[in-house]
Motif scaffolding. Structure first.
Motif, short mmCIF file in Angstrom:
data_model
loop_
_atom_site.label_atom_id
_atom_site.label_comp_id
_atom_site.label_asym_id
_atom_site.label_seq_id
_atom_site.Cartn_x
_atom_site.Cartn_y
_atom_site.Cartn_z
N ARG A 260 0.83 -1.21 0.00
CA ARG A 260 0.00 0.00 0.00
C ARG A 260 0.86 1.26 0.00
O ARG A 260 0.55 2.25 -0.67
CB ARG A 260 -0.93 0.01 1.22
CG ARG A 260 -2.08 -0.97 1.11
CD ARG A 260 -3.11 -0.77 2.21
NE ARG A 260 -4.23 -1.67 2.03
CZ ARG A 260 -5.23 -1.47 1.20
NH1 ARG A 260 -5.28 -0.36 0.48
NH2 ARG A 260 -6.21 -2.34 1.10
N LYS A 261 1.94 1.23 0.75
CA LYS A 261 2.83 2.41 0.80
C LYS A 261 3.48 2.65 -0.56
O LYS A 261 3.55 3.80 -1.03
CB LYS A 261 3.91 2.21 1.86
CG LYS A 261 4.81 3.44 2.03
CD LYS A 261 5.83 3.22 3.12
CE LYS A 261 6.63 4.50 3.37
NZ LYS A 261 7.24 5.07 2.15
N ARG A 262 3.93 1.58 -1.22
CA ARG A 262 4.53 1.72 -2.54
C ARG A 262 3.54 2.35 -3.52
O ARG A 262 3.89 3.24 -4.31
CB ARG A 262 4.97 0.36 -3.07
CG ARG A 262 6.08 -0.31 -2.29
CD ARG A 262 7.44 0.34 -2.58
NE ARG A 262 8.52 -0.48 -2.10
CZ ARG A 262 9.01 -0.48 -0.87
NH1 ARG A 262 8.47 0.34 0.03
NH2 ARG A 262 10.02 -1.26 -0.52
N ASP B 102 2.88 6.08 -2.75
CA ASP B 102 4.01 6.94 -3.11
C ASP B 102 4.06 7.22 -4.61
O ASP B 102 4.53 8.28 -5.03
CB ASP B 102 5.33 6.27 -2.68
CG ASP B 102 5.51 6.26 -1.16
OD1 ASP B 102 4.79 7.03 -0.49
OD2 ASP B 102 6.34 5.48 -0.67
#
Length: 295
Positions: free
Chosen positions: A51-53, A56
């Motif tokens: 999810r963070k990737r 970003d």
């Protein structure tokens, strides 16, 4: 910075140890950013990192990410439970001595429950961790391809939007040059209307009618709307030139375009200007439809 569309599709795959995996990524239009992911059972621990990737790399659109994982079937081991077998042989020997029965055969012994055990191979923690690392890397590859596809579509959208802006600019110039906007045409039209009114009744005050005519002519002037349309065209071109996530701002500007064109149509005082305004309204709507696809 290049423009990006909100629509795109990408796949990536790989393998690690006994695992083979594939990511499928798809994105569609949305007002904000929404990431929806499906993972196989046992792979939930990679979700926060994935999810963070995605957050970003992307700022707008609904993104669907689906992971499929297959594990190679490992060979199960077969072993004899020596303790159970020894107990059975002891009992069989005692019964044989007492009753004179024949000793049990090998196939008979192996058919007794508990003598033969099938042992499933244990998971290798090192292999599992290496597979998770490889799956995350494959997602990053797929995400990179998705971003690239969205950018290619964004370049095409930018070209289309540029064409629509050029058409709006040309139509605004056509409206500005419409013969019906010339002062002499306005005066002639108003004079004709005043004459017609005076002929129908002698109660109209010519001076009062002239004042009202001047006010009507002032309200019908579209100079202010045309100036704002020209300003919006300039702003839109600057945004497209800078690129980035400008979809929301361009959508707001498209609404402003529509407002000014509607006012122009409502103020139109001859057929040619009305037709030009309606044509401009159609181009503005086409512009707004394309803007809906931008990140």
């Amino acid at each position: 910075m290049a423009l990006s569309s909100m629509t795109g599709f990408a796949r990536s795959h790989g393998s690690s140890g006994p695992y083979a995996f594939e990511w499928e990524l798809k994105s569609v239009n949305a007002k904000g950013f929404d990431f929806r992911m499906r993972l196989p059972p046992g792979w939930d621990d990679i979700e926060p990192l994935i999810r963070k990737r995605a957050a970003d790399a992307l700022s707008r659109g609904t993104v669907y990410a689906n992971l499929t994982v297959k594990r190679a079937i490992a060979t199960s081991a077969v072993r004899v439970n020596e303790d159970v077998l020894a107990s059975i042989l002891k009992v069989a020997g005692e019964l044989s001595a007492k009753t004179g029965a024949a000793a049990p055969t090998v196939d008979g012994l192996l058919g007794i429950k508990g003598v033969i055990e099938v042992v499933e191979p244990e998971n290798d923690e090192t292999e599992d961790q290496a597979a998770r690392t490889a799956v995350v890397a494959a997602f990053e590859d797929g995400l990179k391809n998705l971003v690239e596809m969205r950018r290619r579509e964004g370049v095409a959208l930018g070209q289309i939007l540029g064409l629509r802006l050029g058409e709006i600019e040309q139509l605004a110039a056509k409206a500005d040059a419409a013969p019906g906007r010339k002062p002499e045409a306005v005066r002639a039209r108003l004079a004709e209307q005043i004459t017609a009114l005076l002929e129908t009744s002698d109660r109209f005050d010519p001076d009062r009618l002239s004042q009202e005519a001047i006010m009507i002519a002032a309200k019908a002037d579209i100079r202010e709307e045309l100036d704002r349309i020209a300003s919006h065209v300039t702003q839109a071109r600057e945004m497209i030139g800078k690129g980035g996530a400008i979809g929301r701002r361009l959508d707001f500007l498209a609404q402003e375009f529509n407002r000014e064109v509607n006012t122009t149509c409502s103020k139109a005082n001859d057929l040619e200007l009305t037709n030009t305004g309606l044509e401009m309204k159609n181009v503005v709507e086409q512009f707004r439809e394309q803007v809906q696809n931008l990140e």
